[in-house]
Scaffold this motif. Structure first.
Motif, PDB file in Angstrom:
ATOM      1  N   ASN A 298     -26.838  86.375   9.445  1.00 59.56           N
ATOM      2  CA  ASN A 298     -25.665  86.063   8.614  1.00 59.56           C
ATOM      3  C   ASN A 298     -26.023  86.014   7.135  1.00 59.56           C
ATOM      4  N   ARG A 299     -27.190  85.438   6.840  1.00 59.84           N
ATOM      5  CA  ARG A 299     -27.600  85.392   5.430  1.00 59.84           C
ATOM      6  C   ARG A 299     -27.810  86.792   4.886  1.00 59.84           C
ATOM      7  N   ALA A 300     -28.439  87.636   5.709  1.00 59.87           N
ATOM      8  CA  ALA A 300     -28.695  89.006   5.253  1.00 59.87           C
ATOM      9  C   ALA A 300     -27.380  89.749   5.046  1.00 59.87           C
ATOM     10  N   LYS A 301     -26.404  89.480   5.917  1.00 61.73           N
ATOM     11  CA  LYS A 301     -25.108  90.168   5.769  1.00 61.73           C
ATOM     12  C   LYS A 301     -24.452  89.773   4.441  1.00 61.73           C
ATOM     13  N   VAL A 302     -24.448  88.482   4.165  1.00 63.48           N
ATOM     14  CA  VAL A 302     -23.801  88.036   2.926  1.00 63.48           C
ATOM     15  C   VAL A 302     -24.533  88.598   1.706  1.00 63.48           C
ATOM     16  N   TRP A 303     -25.835  88.543   1.757  1.00 62.88           N
ATOM     17  CA  TRP A 303     -26.595  89.069   0.615  1.00 62.88           C
ATOM     18  C   TRP A 303     -26.340  90.567   0.459  1.00 62.88           C
ATOM     19  N   GLY A 304     -26.232  91.276   1.559  1.00 67.83           N
ATOM     20  CA  GLY A 304     -25.909  92.709   1.496  1.00 67.83           C
ATOM     21  C   GLY A 304     -24.536  92.940   0.874  1.00 67.83           C
TER      22      GLY A 304
END
Ligand code: URA
Length: 321
Positions: A298-304
């Motif tokens: 989820n963190r990677a998705k938001v950062w993306g």
């Protein structure tokens, strides 16, 4: 600390457990309490029973907006009808609200087709709108919503974040996103090479929506009802008309739904460019969802999602040392 060092520090921080509140919140909540992404919270092991929804205090008809052209029809938003029981906060207008409530349409027309305004005019225009919003919504203040939380940031910002609505901290201070979600949002903004003062932050509703928890009786935030959205959202549309950001980031499902009229979920649409009246709109998860559903994915998705926004705005990622 210079800007690049601050960005770098914020990025590193975003990769840590502390950033997403891992020390404070459980990794996984039982399915029954996590029905989807949004602002409302559930405690582990607790099944939340729907309660009557105390809405804002009863008030006369909403005053007319200083509106612009409006026209596109919008789908009705249906929510399950919940049985109303007496609550210590009864006396709201909720009992009189016919369901389903028809939301006002999303205003028609591209923002860049509106009469030109300069960046220099925006602070004054927004201050005037703030006064009008406060005047219009003050009759709806209550024990729960004690402040009209209008918005915060640069009236001429290129980037605007839109959340769902204020929580307890925001209600107390009158400023959006100052609680735990807000702290996380601040870190994200810094990681993008920006500051809270150079973006604009607003919400779909300007008044806190909360209801008593079935176990403790304590107030906890809940999604705004369609009637509450219908009362508040014209002010958000007008806010966006003045700010005219180059990019809008919606935080969470409600902001996405109410600005685009989509019925598709945030899980499907986050990371996909959409538009609001000609303005590129990037849907991403709400910080409070990240605080609850803490996973590296989820963190990677938001950062993306935020990186896509940075590319669109020509923001340079800080050099990683
Ligand atoms: N969540 C929101 O959606 N908005 C706020 O202002 C705070 C928390």
């Amino acid at each position: 600390m210079d800007m690049q060092a601050a960005q770098y520090a914020a990025r590193l921080w975003l990769q840590t457990d502390a950033a997403f509140g891992l020390r404070d919140v459980p990794l996984v909540l039982p399915k029954s309490t996590v029905s989807g992404e949004g602002k409302s919270t559930g405690r582990p092991g607790q099944t939340v029973t729907p309660l009557a929804r105390p809405a804002y205090r009863s008030a006369p008809q909403p005053p007319p907006m200083p509106a612009r052209a409006v026209a596109t029809p919008q789908a009705e938003v249906r929510r399950p009808v919940v049985a109303r029981t007496e609550s210590p906060l009864a006396g709201s207008q909720g009992a009189d609200i016919p369901r389903p409530v028809k939301l006002p349409p999303i205003p028609d027309g591209r923002l860049d087709a509106l009469e030109a305004i300069t960046d220099a005019d925006k602070p004054q225009l927004l201050a005037k709108l703030q006064q009008q919003t406060i005047a219009a919504l003050t009759p709806y203040l209550s024990e729960i919503a004690t402040n009209v939380v209008f918005g915060d940031g640069d009236p001429a910002a290129k980037l605007m974040f839109v959340g769902e609505g204020p929580g307890i901290e925001e209600d107390k201070s009158g400023i959006p996103f100052v609680g735990r979600s807000g702290q996380l949002l601040n870190k994200m903004i810094i990681a993008m090479g920006l500051t809270r003062q150079t973006v604009y932050i607003g919400n779909v509703v300007k008044l806190r929506a909360a209801e008593p928890d079935s176990d403790s009786g304590r107030l906890r935030d809940r999604p705004p009802t369609p009637a509450e959205v219908a009362l508040n959202i014209p002010w958000l549309h007008r806010q966006i008309e003045i700010i005219r950001p180059q990019v809008i980031v919606t935080l969470g499902a409600p902001a996405l739904k109410y600005l685009t009229g989509t019925v598709e979920g945030i899980g499907q649409l986050r990371g996909t460019w959409m538009t609001y009246r000609g303005v590129p709109l990037m849907p991403t998860y709400h910080p409070s969802f990240l605080l609850r559903a803490y996973t590296p994915e989820n963190r990677a998705k938001v950062w993306g999602d935020l990186q896509q926004v940075m590319t669109k705005l020509g923001l340079q990622p800080a050099q990683q040392k």
